[in-house]
Write a protein that holds these residues in place. Structure first.
Motif, short mmCIF file in Angstrom:
data_model
loop_
_atom_site.label_atom_id
_atom_site.label_comp_id
_atom_site.label_asym_id
_atom_site.label_seq_id
_atom_site.Cartn_x
_atom_site.Cartn_y
_atom_site.Cartn_z
N ALA A 25 0.84 -1.20 0.00
CA ALA A 25 0.00 0.00 0.00
C ALA A 25 0.87 1.25 0.00
CB ALA A 25 -0.93 -0.01 1.21
N PHE A 26 1.89 1.27 0.83
CA PHE A 26 2.77 2.43 0.91
C PHE A 26 3.58 2.59 -0.37
CE2 PHE A 26 6.47 4.86 2.46
CZ PHE A 26 5.79 5.95 2.97
N ARG A 27 4.04 1.49 -0.92
CA ARG A 27 4.86 1.54 -2.14
C ARG A 27 4.10 2.13 -3.30
NH1 ARG A 27 6.73 -3.60 -5.74
NH2 ARG A 27 7.72 -2.40 -7.38
N TRP A 28 2.81 1.80 -3.44
CA TRP A 28 2.07 2.17 -4.64
C TRP A 28 1.28 3.47 -4.53
CZ3 TRP A 28 3.63 0.74 -9.03
CH2 TRP A 28 4.31 -0.47 -9.16
N ILE A 29 1.51 4.25 -3.47
CA ILE A 29 0.90 5.59 -3.46
C ILE A 29 1.83 6.55 -4.20
CG2 ILE A 29 -0.62 5.33 -1.46
CD1 ILE A 29 1.55 6.63 0.28
N ARG A 30 1.24 7.53 -4.85
CA ARG A 30 2.01 8.50 -5.63
C ARG A 30 2.75 9.46 -4.71
NH1 ARG A 30 -0.20 13.15 -4.70
NH2 ARG A 30 -2.42 13.37 -4.33
N ILE A 31 3.55 10.33 -5.29
CA ILE A 31 4.17 11.40 -4.53
C ILE A 31 3.05 12.24 -3.93
CG2 ILE A 31 5.53 13.53 -4.71
CD1 ILE A 31 7.14 12.12 -6.94
N GLY A 32 3.10 12.46 -2.63
CA GLY A 32 2.05 13.20 -1.94
C GLY A 32 0.83 12.35 -1.59
N GLY A 33 0.89 11.06 -1.87
CA GLY A 33 -0.23 10.16 -1.61
C GLY A 33 -0.31 9.74 -0.14
N LYS A 34 -1.39 9.04 0.17
CA LYS A 34 -1.65 8.63 1.56
C LYS A 34 -2.06 7.17 1.59
CE LYS A 34 -4.46 10.09 5.51
NZ LYS A 34 -5.46 11.09 5.94
N ALA A 35 -1.46 6.42 2.51
CA ALA A 35 -1.85 5.03 2.76
C ALA A 35 -2.48 4.97 4.15
CB ALA A 35 -0.64 4.10 2.69
N THR A 36 -3.67 4.40 4.23
CA THR A 36 -4.38 4.29 5.50
C THR A 36 -4.50 2.82 5.87
OG1 THR A 36 -5.64 6.30 5.04
CG2 THR A 36 -6.50 4.84 6.75
N LEU A 37 -4.06 2.50 7.10
CA LEU A 37 -4.13 1.13 7.59
C LEU A 37 -5.45 0.93 8.31
CD1 LEU A 37 -0.53 0.77 9.05
CD2 LEU A 37 -1.33 0.53 6.70
N LEU A 38 -6.27 0.01 7.77
CA LEU A 38 -7.53 -0.38 8.39
C LEU A 38 -7.38 -1.70 9.11
CD1 LEU A 38 -9.76 0.30 5.25
CD2 LEU A 38 -9.41 1.84 7.17
N GLY A 39 -6.60 -2.60 8.53
CA GLY A 39 -6.38 -3.91 9.12
C GLY A 39 -5.52 -3.79 10.37
N ILE A 40 -5.73 -4.70 11.28
CA ILE A 40 -4.97 -4.68 12.53
C ILE A 40 -3.98 -5.85 12.49
CG2 ILE A 40 -5.09 -4.83 15.04
CD1 ILE A 40 -7.95 -3.66 14.79
N PRO A 41 -2.69 -5.53 12.37
CA PRO A 41 -1.69 -6.59 12.29
C PRO A 41 -1.52 -7.32 13.62
CG PRO A 41 -0.73 -4.42 11.78
CD PRO A 41 -2.13 -4.20 12.26
N PRO A 42 -1.01 -8.53 13.57
CA PRO A 42 -0.69 -9.23 14.82
C PRO A 42 0.31 -8.41 15.63
CG PRO A 42 -0.52 -10.72 12.95
CD PRO A 42 -0.71 -9.34 12.39
N ALA A 43 0.21 -8.49 16.94
CA ALA A 43 1.11 -7.76 17.82
C ALA A 43 2.56 -8.07 17.46
CB ALA A 43 0.84 -8.13 19.28
N GLY A 44 3.40 -7.04 17.44
CA GLY A 44 4.81 -7.22 17.15
C GLY A 44 5.18 -7.18 15.68
N THR A 45 4.20 -7.02 14.79
CA THR A 45 4.49 -6.95 13.36
C THR A 45 5.36 -5.73 13.08
OG1 THR A 45 2.41 -8.01 12.77
CG2 THR A 45 3.47 -6.72 11.05
#
Length: 121
Positions: A25-45
Protein backbone atom coordinates in the motif's frame (compact mmCIF):
# COMPACT_ATOMS: atom_id res chain seq x y z
CA UNK A 1 2.75 -7.28 -16.53
CA UNK A 2 0.64 -4.22 -17.28
CA UNK A 3 1.13 -1.37 -14.82
CA UNK A 4 -2.26 0.17 -13.97
CA UNK A 5 -1.09 3.28 -12.10
CA UNK A 6 2.41 4.24 -13.24
CA UNK A 7 2.50 7.33 -11.03
CA UNK A 8 0.89 5.53 -8.08
CA UNK A 9 -2.52 5.96 -6.53
CA UNK A 10 -3.77 8.93 -4.53
CA UNK A 11 -4.95 6.85 -1.58
CA UNK A 12 -4.39 3.20 -0.70
CA UNK A 13 -6.50 1.41 1.92
CA UNK A 14 -4.84 -1.58 3.58
CA UNK A 15 -7.45 -3.82 5.21
CA UNK A 16 -5.58 -7.09 5.73
CA UNK A 17 -3.21 -6.17 8.53
CA UNK A 18 -0.18 -7.98 7.12
CA UNK A 19 3.30 -6.49 6.83
CA UNK A 20 3.42 -7.40 3.13
CA UNK A 21 0.18 -5.60 2.23
CA UNK A 22 1.11 -2.57 4.35
CA UNK A 23 4.39 -2.29 2.42
CA UNK A 24 2.55 -2.68 -0.90
CA UNK A 25 0.00 0.00 0.00
CA UNK A 26 2.77 2.43 0.91
CA UNK A 27 4.86 1.54 -2.14
CA UNK A 28 2.07 2.17 -4.64
CA UNK A 29 0.90 5.59 -3.46
CA UNK A 30 2.01 8.50 -5.63
CA UNK A 31 4.17 11.40 -4.53
CA UNK A 32 2.05 13.20 -1.94
CA UNK A 33 -0.23 10.16 -1.61
CA UNK A 34 -1.65 8.63 1.56
CA UNK A 35 -1.85 5.03 2.76
CA UNK A 36 -4.38 4.29 5.50
CA UNK A 37 -4.13 1.13 7.59
CA UNK A 38 -7.53 -0.38 8.39
CA UNK A 39 -6.38 -3.91 9.12
CA UNK A 40 -4.97 -4.68 12.53
CA UNK A 41 -1.69 -6.59 12.29
CA UNK A 42 -0.69 -9.23 14.82
CA UNK A 43 1.11 -7.76 17.82
CA UNK A 44 4.81 -7.22 17.15
CA UNK A 45 4.49 -6.95 13.36
CA UNK A 46 7.31 -4.85 11.93
CA UNK A 47 7.46 -3.08 8.59
CA UNK A 48 10.44 -1.54 6.80
CA UNK A 49 9.97 1.90 5.29
CA UNK A 50 12.46 4.21 3.64
CA UNK A 51 12.47 7.67 5.33
CA UNK A 52 13.24 9.07 1.87
CA UNK A 53 9.60 8.42 0.93
CA UNK A 54 8.37 10.63 3.75
CA UNK A 55 10.70 13.55 3.19
CA UNK A 56 11.26 13.84 -0.53
CA UNK A 57 8.11 12.15 -1.79
CA UNK A 58 5.85 13.56 0.92
CA UNK A 59 4.01 10.25 1.36
CA UNK A 60 1.73 9.80 4.38
CA UNK A 61 1.08 6.60 6.35
CA UNK A 62 -1.71 6.65 8.90
CA UNK A 63 -4.02 4.26 10.70
CA UNK A 64 -7.63 4.31 11.76
CA UNK A 65 -10.09 2.33 13.86
CA UNK A 66 -13.58 2.13 12.37
CA UNK A 67 -12.71 4.96 9.99
CA UNK A 68 -12.46 7.40 12.91
CA UNK A 69 -16.25 7.57 12.67
CA UNK A 70 -18.72 8.20 15.47
CA UNK A 71 -20.57 4.87 15.88
CA UNK A 72 -24.02 6.47 16.16
CA UNK A 73 -23.74 7.91 12.66
CA UNK A 74 -21.24 5.52 11.09
CA UNK A 75 -22.88 2.18 11.90
CA UNK A 76 -26.28 3.03 10.33
CA UNK A 77 -24.46 4.24 7.19
CA UNK A 78 -22.46 1.00 6.99
CA UNK A 79 -25.62 -1.08 7.42
CA UNK A 80 -27.21 0.83 4.55
CA UNK A 81 -24.15 0.24 2.35
CA UNK A 82 -24.42 -3.49 3.11
CA UNK A 83 -28.15 -3.50 2.25
CA UNK A 84 -27.45 -1.71 -1.04
CA UNK A 85 -24.65 -4.15 -1.91
CA UNK A 86 -22.03 -1.37 -1.88
CA UNK A 87 -20.10 -3.04 0.95
CA UNK A 88 -19.55 -6.77 0.54
CA UNK A 89 -18.67 -7.89 4.04
CA UNK A 90 -18.84 -11.59 3.22
CA UNK A 91 -15.64 -11.24 1.20
CA UNK A 92 -13.84 -9.87 4.27
CA UNK A 93 -14.58 -12.81 6.55
CA UNK A 94 -12.03 -15.42 7.47
CA UNK A 95 -12.46 -18.59 9.51
CA UNK A 96 -15.56 -19.10 11.70
CA UNK A 97 -15.61 -20.57 15.19
CA UNK A 98 -18.34 -21.53 17.64
CA UNK A 99 -18.56 -19.73 20.96
CA UNK A 100 -17.04 -22.83 22.57
CA UNK A 101 -13.99 -22.32 20.33
CA UNK A 102 -13.42 -18.68 21.31
CA UNK A 103 -9.86 -19.37 22.50
CA UNK A 104 -8.99 -20.85 19.10
CA UNK A 105 -10.62 -17.84 17.40
CA UNK A 106 -8.54 -15.39 19.43
CA UNK A 107 -5.39 -17.38 18.70
CA UNK A 108 -6.17 -17.39 14.95
CA UNK A 109 -6.81 -13.66 14.97
CA UNK A 110 -3.57 -12.89 16.83
CA UNK A 111 -1.68 -15.18 14.46
CA UNK A 112 -2.89 -13.08 11.50
CA UNK A 113 -5.51 -15.39 9.95
CA UNK A 114 -6.67 -14.10 6.56
CA UNK A 115 -9.90 -12.13 6.77
CA UNK A 116 -11.80 -11.30 9.91
CA UNK A 117 -12.22 -14.14 12.38
CA UNK A 118 -15.90 -14.73 13.16
CA UNK A 119 -17.25 -16.19 16.41
CA UNK A 120 -20.82 -17.48 16.11
CA UNK A 121 -23.09 -17.92 19.15
Amino acid sequence: MKQLAPEGVDHALEAVGAAETIALAFRWIRIGGKATLLGIPPAGTKIELDPFDFTTREKTLTGTIAGSETPTSGVPRLVEYIRQGKLKVGQMLGPSYSLDEVNEAVAASLAGAAGRVLVKP
